[in-house]
Design a protein around this motif. Sequence first.
Motif, mmCIF file in Angstrom:
data_model
loop_
_atom_site.group_PDB
_atom_site.id
_atom_site.type_symbol
_atom_site.label_atom_id
_atom_site.label_comp_id
_atom_site.label_asym_id
_atom_site.label_seq_id
_atom_site.Cartn_x
_atom_site.Cartn_y
_atom_site.Cartn_z
ATOM 1 N N ASP A 152 -16.758 17.053 -24.989
ATOM 2 C CA ASP A 152 -16.412 17.621 -23.678
ATOM 3 C C ASP A 152 -17.654 17.974 -22.866
ATOM 4 O O ASP A 152 -18.755 18.085 -23.403
ATOM 5 C CB ASP A 152 -15.541 18.876 -23.856
ATOM 6 N N ARG A 153 -17.414 18.177 -21.552
ATOM 7 C CA ARG A 153 -18.472 18.674 -20.683
ATOM 8 C C ARG A 153 -18.752 20.135 -21.030
ATOM 9 O O ARG A 153 -17.855 20.842 -21.478
ATOM 10 C CB ARG A 153 -17.988 18.561 -19.234
ATOM 11 N N ASN A 321 -12.297 9.739 -21.161
ATOM 12 C CA ASN A 321 -11.417 10.352 -20.166
ATOM 13 C C ASN A 321 -11.902 10.068 -18.749
ATOM 14 O O ASN A 321 -13.094 9.910 -18.524
ATOM 15 C CB ASN A 321 -11.372 11.873 -20.364
ATOM 16 N N ASN A 323 -12.244 12.111 -16.431
ATOM 17 C CA ASN A 323 -13.145 13.169 -15.944
ATOM 18 C C ASN A 323 -14.541 13.065 -16.569
ATOM 19 O O ASN A 323 -15.285 14.040 -16.574
ATOM 20 C CB ASN A 323 -12.518 14.550 -16.192
ATOM 21 N N THR A 325 -15.562 12.683 -19.736
ATOM 22 C CA THR A 325 -15.822 13.409 -20.978
ATOM 23 C C THR A 325 -15.288 12.578 -22.146
ATOM 24 O O THR A 325 -14.411 11.726 -21.970
ATOM 25 C CB THR A 325 -15.113 14.777 -21.031
#
Length: 345
Positions: A152-153, A321, A323, A325
């Motif tokens: 993840d970010r 994803n 977004n 990530t």
Amino acid sequence: MVLLPTILSSDMARGETVVNMRKVTHRPVQVALSGAVVLPCVFTLRPSPSHEPPRIKWAKVWGERGPGGTHREQSILVAKDNVVKVKKAFQGRVTLPGYPENRYNASLALAGLRSSDSGMYRCEVVVGINDEQDTVPLQVTGVVFHYRAPHDRYALSFAEAKHVCLENSAVIATPAHLQAAFDDGYDNCDAGWLSDETVRYPIQSPRPGCYGDREDSPGVRNYGTRAPSELFDVYCFAEGLRGEVFHTTVPERLTLAMASTHCHMLGAQLSTVGQLFLAWQAGLDRCDPGWLADGSVRYPINQPRRNCGGDEPGVRTLYHNPNRTGFPNTTNLFDAYCYRGMLLV
Ligand SMILES: *[C@@H]1O[C@H](CO)[C@@H](O)[C@H](O)[C@H]1NC(C)=O
Ligand SMILES: *[C@@H]1O[C@H](CO)[C@@H](O)[C@H](O)[C@H]1NC(C)=O
Ligand SMILES: *[C@@H]1O[C@H](CO)[C@@H](O)[C@H](O)[C@H]1NC(C)=O
């Protein structure tokens, strides 16, 4: 500061020319990004009562002189007697440290080195109609890159941030590294840890959600010193490649595990992110996503073109994803980028 080794040339022609430059056999001077260097230029003048003070000109030069040549030059500084004029593009970064004491020492100090400072530097000394010059090659090494955790970010503590850089053949970048990259045009809207436990990001074109140090002008945005347990991305700095990175694949393409095995079969291993960035900086250009050692999928683009991830040169990263990530599922099929260390003979 790095001071260059100088090899005095023979005294040939001494006494025949007015300006005598201590020319040296210059190997490219290598200095890391954001560092400082002194480029040597030392000369003597044949004694004469009529000399005006010598005029010193430093310039950066490209290409070949002569008919059909591609010669270009950018003036850096001119000096005569006690007047030293620095051109705007270099103000605040260059000085002649030996000149106030010795008018025959025109050695140029250059600080806050950027990648774009790499190139040929010419020192020219003019006395009346006499002219002598010497050229010194400079190579600024290393590259700054942004790194995001696999899942993840904004998922890295300060300790983890330092660790992922080391795992990728790099170290956590200093504020000076990030500033030097920014000065060369680096733009990235992700807050990342730096070595001094601050969190920053470089913005060239302010836009909603991505402002620089001021609302309406470019700059490196600084969130200040943060608690080490807070979570962000990171900026890493990779300094030098001591081997080669190459692209490889098989017709049916490779899962992450197969990619690793395939590199080993070729006497290599999966490339780290730092190694791929250094290879990209050295010119690697390949529009084929490939596995790297950290389980990410990336590809290096120097000549931006359609369907190769945008208009700017850079290393592209494929995320799972929308977004941006998550690394791809390890069973997905891609090519591979391998790294082979230089053999010590
Ligand atoms: C010239 O100036 C540089 C920078 O200060 C210094 O390091 C160098 O020793 C000087 N060389 C001579 C011959 O004076
Ligand atoms: C991005 O999307 C993934 C999956 O949809 C989600 O788990 C993650 O929290 C999102 N991250 C951000 C920073 O929005
Ligand atoms: C990865 O892909 C495999 C095969 O398509 C699937 O079984 C697995 O659940 C996926 N794993 C993740 C983490 O999405």
